[in-house]
Design an enzyme around this catalytic site. Structure first.
Site, PDB file in Angstrom:
ATOM      1  N   PHE A 161       0.878  -1.188   0.000  1.00  0.00           N
ATOM      2  CA  PHE A 161       0.000   0.000   0.000  1.00  0.00           C
ATOM      3  C   PHE A 161       0.907   1.226   0.000  1.00  0.00           C
ATOM      4  O   PHE A 161       1.861   1.279   0.785  1.00  0.00           O
ATOM      5  CB  PHE A 161      -0.805  -0.170   1.274  1.00  0.00           C
ATOM      6  CG  PHE A 161      -1.541   0.944   1.928  1.00  0.00           C
ATOM      7  CD1 PHE A 161      -2.896   1.103   1.704  1.00  0.00           C
ATOM      8  CD2 PHE A 161      -0.915   1.771   2.851  1.00  0.00           C
ATOM      9  CE1 PHE A 161      -3.611   2.061   2.404  1.00  0.00           C
ATOM     10  CE2 PHE A 161      -1.634   2.731   3.543  1.00  0.00           C
ATOM     11  CZ  PHE A 161      -2.988   2.881   3.309  1.00  0.00           C
ATOM     12  N   THR A 166       2.701   6.817   2.303  1.00  0.00           N
ATOM     13  CA  THR A 166       3.705   7.715   2.879  1.00  0.00           C
ATOM     14  C   THR A 166       4.682   8.244   1.826  1.00  0.00           C
ATOM     15  O   THR A 166       5.110   7.519   0.941  1.00  0.00           O
ATOM     16  CB  THR A 166       4.482   6.958   3.980  1.00  0.00           C
ATOM     17  OG1 THR A 166       3.537   6.479   4.927  1.00  0.00           O
ATOM     18  CG2 THR A 166       5.501   7.846   4.667  1.00  0.00           C
ATOM     19  N   ILE A 183       7.654   1.819   2.365  1.00  0.00           N
ATOM     20  CA  ILE A 183       6.534   0.975   1.921  1.00  0.00           C
ATOM     21  C   ILE A 183       6.855  -0.503   2.181  1.00  0.00           C
ATOM     22  O   ILE A 183       7.837  -1.040   1.650  1.00  0.00           O
ATOM     23  CB  ILE A 183       6.224   1.221   0.414  1.00  0.00           C
ATOM     24  CG1 ILE A 183       5.993   2.722   0.158  1.00  0.00           C
ATOM     25  CG2 ILE A 183       5.040   0.363  -0.033  1.00  0.00           C
ATOM     26  CD1 ILE A 183       4.898   3.389   0.982  1.00  0.00           C
ATOM     27  N   THR A 184       6.019  -1.132   2.975  1.00  0.00           N
ATOM     28  CA  THR A 184       6.207  -2.543   3.361  1.00  0.00           C
ATOM     29  C   THR A 184       5.799  -3.464   2.214  1.00  0.00           C
ATOM     30  O   THR A 184       4.764  -3.238   1.576  1.00  0.00           O
ATOM     31  CB  THR A 184       5.344  -2.835   4.620  1.00  0.00           C
ATOM     32  OG1 THR A 184       5.726  -1.919   5.636  1.00  0.00           O
ATOM     33  CG2 THR A 184       5.560  -4.259   5.140  1.00  0.00           C
ATOM     34  N   ARG A 199      17.635 -17.906  36.426  1.00  0.00           N
ATOM     35  CA  ARG A 199      18.804 -17.127  36.845  1.00  0.00           C
ATOM     36  C   ARG A 199      18.910 -17.099  38.379  1.00  0.00           C
ATOM     37  O   ARG A 199      17.984 -16.632  39.061  1.00  0.00           O
ATOM     38  CB  ARG A 199      18.659 -15.696  36.310  1.00  0.00           C
ATOM     39  CG  ARG A 199      19.710 -14.735  36.773  1.00  0.00           C
ATOM     40  CD  ARG A 199      21.016 -14.978  36.091  1.00  0.00           C
ATOM     41  NE  ARG A 199      21.970 -13.928  36.389  1.00  0.00           N
ATOM     42  CZ  ARG A 199      23.267 -14.047  36.174  1.00  0.00           C
ATOM     43  NH1 ARG A 199      23.759 -15.167  35.647  1.00  0.00           N
ATOM     44  NH2 ARG A 199      24.074 -13.054  36.458  1.00  0.00           N
ATOM     45  N   GLU A 243       2.029   3.117  10.819  1.00  0.00           N
ATOM     46  CA  GLU A 243       0.566   3.250  10.704  1.00  0.00           C
ATOM     47  C   GLU A 243       0.006   4.295  11.670  1.00  0.00           C
ATOM     48  O   GLU A 243      -1.083   4.143  12.217  1.00  0.00           O
ATOM     49  CB  GLU A 243      -0.109   1.875  10.828  1.00  0.00           C
ATOM     50  CG  GLU A 243       0.436   0.940   9.765  1.00  0.00           C
ATOM     51  CD  GLU A 243      -0.401  -0.263   9.469  1.00  0.00           C
ATOM     52  OE1 GLU A 243      -1.627  -0.183   9.614  1.00  0.00           O
ATOM     53  OE2 GLU A 243       0.180  -1.279   9.063  1.00  0.00           O
ATOM     54  N   THR A 253       1.936   7.489  14.234  1.00  0.00           N
ATOM     55  CA  THR A 253       2.726   7.568  15.468  1.00  0.00           C
ATOM     56  C   THR A 253       1.792   7.641  16.688  1.00  0.00           C
ATOM     57  O   THR A 253       0.588   7.912  16.555  1.00  0.00           O
ATOM     58  CB  THR A 253       3.575   8.863  15.464  1.00  0.00           C
ATOM     59  OG1 THR A 253       2.673   9.975  15.355  1.00  0.00           O
ATOM     60  CG2 THR A 253       4.565   8.895  14.307  1.00  0.00           C
ATOM     61  N   GLU A 293       1.672   9.984  18.675  1.00  0.00           N
ATOM     62  CA  GLU A 293       1.151  11.365  18.702  1.00  0.00           C
ATOM     63  C   GLU A 293      -0.094  11.471  17.815  1.00  0.00           C
ATOM     64  O   GLU A 293      -1.094  12.105  18.192  1.00  0.00           O
ATOM     65  CB  GLU A 293       2.238  12.347  18.233  1.00  0.00           C
ATOM     66  CG  GLU A 293       3.421  12.495  19.188  1.00  0.00           C
ATOM     67  CD  GLU A 293       4.370  11.276  19.230  1.00  0.00           C
ATOM     68  OE1 GLU A 293       4.333  10.443  18.298  1.00  0.00           O
ATOM     69  OE2 GLU A 293       5.139  11.170  20.197  1.00  0.00           O
TER      70      GLU A 293
HETATM   71  N1  COS Z   1     -12.142   6.892   8.031  1.00  0.00           N
HETATM   72  C1  COS Z   1     -12.800   7.462   6.987  1.00  0.00           C
HETATM   73  N2  COS Z   1     -12.732   8.794   6.731  1.00  0.00           N
HETATM   74  C2  COS Z   1     -11.977   9.537   7.562  1.00  0.00           C
HETATM   75  C3  COS Z   1     -11.271   8.991   8.660  1.00  0.00           C
HETATM   76  C4  COS Z   1     -11.384   7.610   8.881  1.00  0.00           C
HETATM   77  N3  COS Z   1     -10.762   7.032   9.899  1.00  0.00           N
HETATM   78  N4  COS Z   1     -10.597   9.971   9.287  1.00  0.00           N
HETATM   79  C5  COS Z   1     -10.884  11.104   8.632  1.00  0.00           C
HETATM   80  N5  COS Z   1     -11.709  10.836   7.583  1.00  0.00           N
HETATM   81  C6  COS Z   1     -12.260  11.791   6.620  1.00  0.00           C
HETATM   82  C7  COS Z   1     -12.737  13.059   7.307  1.00  0.00           C
HETATM   83  O1  COS Z   1     -14.071  12.953   7.702  1.00  0.00           O
HETATM   84  C8  COS Z   1     -12.545  14.094   6.229  1.00  0.00           C
HETATM   85  O2  COS Z   1     -13.647  14.018   5.353  1.00  0.00           O
HETATM   86  P1  COS Z   1     -14.329  15.378   4.724  1.00  0.00           P
HETATM   87  O3  COS Z   1     -13.255  15.957   3.855  1.00  0.00           O
HETATM   88  O4  COS Z   1     -15.491  14.874   3.957  1.00  0.00           O
HETATM   89  O5  COS Z   1     -14.666  16.235   5.890  1.00  0.00           O
HETATM   90  C9  COS Z   1     -11.309  13.599   5.467  1.00  0.00           C
HETATM   91  O6  COS Z   1     -11.200  12.188   5.746  1.00  0.00           O
HETATM   92  C10 COS Z   1     -10.043  14.267   5.914  1.00  0.00           C
HETATM   93  O7  COS Z   1      -9.948  14.106   7.316  1.00  0.00           O
HETATM   94  P2  COS Z   1      -9.204  15.151   8.247  1.00  0.00           P
HETATM   95  O8  COS Z   1      -9.637  16.537   7.911  1.00  0.00           O
HETATM   96  O9  COS Z   1      -9.353  14.685   9.646  1.00  0.00           O
HETATM   97  O10 COS Z   1      -7.695  14.953   7.718  1.00  0.00           O
HETATM   98  P3  COS Z   1      -6.333  15.527   8.308  1.00  0.00           P
HETATM   99  O11 COS Z   1      -5.500  15.938   7.156  1.00  0.00           O
HETATM  100  O12 COS Z   1      -6.592  16.485   9.431  1.00  0.00           O
HETATM  101  O13 COS Z   1      -5.587  14.217   8.856  1.00  0.00           O
HETATM  102  C11 COS Z   1      -5.033  12.405  10.301  1.00  0.00           C
HETATM  103  C12 COS Z   1      -6.108  13.301   9.679  1.00  0.00           C
HETATM  104  C13 COS Z   1      -3.964  13.134  11.026  1.00  0.00           C
HETATM  105  C14 COS Z   1      -5.805  11.531  11.262  1.00  0.00           C
HETATM  106  C15 COS Z   1      -4.417  11.530   9.185  1.00  0.00           C
HETATM  107  O14 COS Z   1      -3.624  12.302   8.318  1.00  0.00           O
HETATM  108  C16 COS Z   1      -3.559  10.401   9.717  1.00  0.00           C
HETATM  109  O15 COS Z   1      -4.097   9.372  10.148  1.00  0.00           O
HETATM  110  N6  COS Z   1      -2.241  10.565   9.659  1.00  0.00           N
HETATM  111  C17 COS Z   1      -1.328   9.505   9.992  1.00  0.00           C
HETATM  112  C18 COS Z   1      -1.037   8.760   8.756  1.00  0.00           C
HETATM  113  C19 COS Z   1      -0.448   7.466   9.043  1.00  0.00           C
HETATM  114  O16 COS Z   1      -0.920   6.694   9.859  1.00  0.00           O
HETATM  115  N7  COS Z   1       0.615   7.179   8.291  1.00  0.00           N
HETATM  116  C20 COS Z   1       1.313   5.954   8.417  1.00  0.00           C
HETATM  117  C21 COS Z   1       1.136   5.174   7.184  1.00  0.00           C
HETATM  118  S1  COS Z   1       1.917   3.674   7.417  1.00  0.00           S
HETATM  119  S2  COS Z   1       1.097   2.625   6.061  1.00  0.00           S
END
Ligand code: COS
Length: 379
Positions: free
Chosen positions: A123, A126, A157-158, A268, A363, A365, A367
């Site tokens: 997937f 990032t 990317i894994t 131990r 997936e 942090t 924070e």
């Molecule tokens: N499921 C479905 N929709 C979601 C959702 C979820 N869990 N979380 C948010 N949404 C929707 C929101 O409702 C919003 O929709 P509208 O535009 O219709 O209002 C849209 O997605 C954007 O959401 P939001 O405004 O909350 O986005 P932000 O940019 O503020 O970011 C966070 C939200 C920080 C939660 C997100 O960027 C995140 O999870 N970041 C971490 C990413 C991550 O885990 N990366 C690691 C990848 S490793 S594979």
């Protein structure tokens, strides 16, 4: 309320415990040192029909539930977290978005080989400048005639080196709210697509973590996953499921480290007694056992909510956050109980300690999990 696992879940626990101890544990230290991806293990898991565990049989899946998936990740991670994360990402990030958002044709073409285990699932979200701010994607896709032309790069990317294709996000236009982000399915052997496996990591050494570079990569118009413009939301929804997988992985690592520490403490002898007889060590072990139990309950609760078709965003973040932080603490204390030996690579708690750190980062942090929970409780 019933806290017992179902007969099927118990069967999957037994199957995965036997498989993990018999096939995964024996080479785990060597694979960690040589950074060798466990290809043979995944071939055997495909033979056991586990690669598509929580998906319907008609797509080659195992028709099991999300709790069973969590159990499988937990059991693999208890002996080898690299194998655990590879499997978790394959199912929750590779297969899941295809199952949830793909057309019937896309499911036939892409989900079936993933469930059969002929390709690993991956997937692409990032990027160098889009980590926690996952919406900051810079990769672009421009529609030219009947094809999307994709340019950009992805990082961390894994599984991509072992994937025949993957879904990735790209900016496909602008809307009044900002960039329009779409998920596209891209074959990894497409011209202009490079998968680079060059990272030197702290841990999870035998998992595959890659950079993707896309230069004028062309895919047919119909390779949009789900609907144009819905890529970001789809991937956030996918990450909710992925966080159950990382929570389960963290529980598995913590369980493995705890068991090693308990055994070591009994064997131990210092000051004429096994150190498990000293209250200071007993309290460490008691805290570990309690934390693991609580983390596991939270992972299963989030998985159960998902299986009920209920909203589980908050619980997925809570289980991932809690389990990853207790995994780190448990591994720290497991090394401490081992003393000088725990710092040595000969004792597996050293590997667990390095591997556990990723669960607080990948997936989302810790924070970000706190940010998601804060939003969900209406802050
Ligand atoms: N499921 C479905 N929709 C979601 C959702 C979820 N869990 N979380 C948010 N949404 C929707 C929101 O409702 C919003 O929709 P509208 O535009 O219709 O209002 C849209 O997605 C954007 O959401 P939001 O405004 O909350 O986005 P932000 O940019 O503020 O970011 C966070 C939200 C920080 C939660 C997100 O960027 C995140 O999870 N970041 C971490 C990413 C991550 O885990 N990366 C690691 C990848 S490793 S594979």
């Amino acid at each position: 309320m019933n806290w017992d696992l179902t007969e099927e879940q118990k069967m999957i626990r037994k199957l995965m415990r036997d498989f993990s101890e018999g096939e995964v544990a024996p080479g785990a230290d060597e694979r960690d040192q040589t950074k060798k991806f466990p290809v043979d293990i995944f071939r055997k898991m495909a033979d056991l029909n586990i690669m598509g565990l929580p998906f319907p049989e008609k797509y080659g899946g195992g028709d099991a539930d999300t709790i069973s998936f969590a159990i499988a990740v937990e059991e693999l991670s208890r002996v080898c977290a690299s194998t655990g994360i590879t499997y978790s990402a394959h199912v929750s990030l590779g297969c899941s978005p295809l199952y949830q958002f793909g057309t019937e044709e896309q499911k036939e073409k892409y989900l079936v080989p993933l469930c059969r285990g002929t390709s690993m699932g991956a997937f692409g979200l990032t990027e160098a400048n889009a980590g926690s701010d996952a919406g900051g994607t810079r990769t672009t896709a421009v529609l030219q005639g009947d094809e999307w032309v994709i340019n950009g790069s992805k990082c961390f990317i894994t599984n991509a080196s072992y994937a025949d294709f993957l879904a990735l996000t790209a900016v496909t236009g602008t809307t009044e709210k900002g960039p329009e982000i779409t998920a596209l399915i891209v074959p990894t052997d497409a011209e202009g697509f490079k998968v680079i496996d060059n990272y030197v990591k702290m841990g999870l050494n035998s998992s595959n973590t890659t950079e993707l570079v896309l230069e004028d990569v062309r895919v047919p118009k119909e390779n949009v996953l789900g609907k144009r413009g819905y890529g970001f939301k789809q991937f956030l929804q996918t990450l909710d499921g992925g966080r159950i997988g990382i929570g389960a992985m963290a529980v598995g690592i913590a369980q493995g480290a705890y068991e090693a520490a308990l055994q070591y403490a009994k064997e131990r002898v210092q000051f004429g007694h096994s150190i498990s007889k000293f209250q200071v060590i007993q309290h460490k072990l008691a805290d570990m056992a309690m934390h693991i139990e609580l983390a596991r309950d939270m992972v299963y609760k989030a998985a159960w909510l998902k299986d009920q078709g209920r909203k589980y965003t908050k619980e997925a973040s809570m289980c991932k956050l809690f389990a990853s932080e207790i995994a780190m603490r448990t591994c720290d204390q497991a090394v401490q109980i081992h003393g000088g030996y725990g710092y040595m690579a000969d004792y597996k708690v050293e590997r667990f300690f390095r591997d556990a750190k990723l669960t607080e980062i990948g997936e989302g942090t810790s924070e970000i999990q706190r940010m998601v929970i804060a939003r969900e409780i209406g802050c």
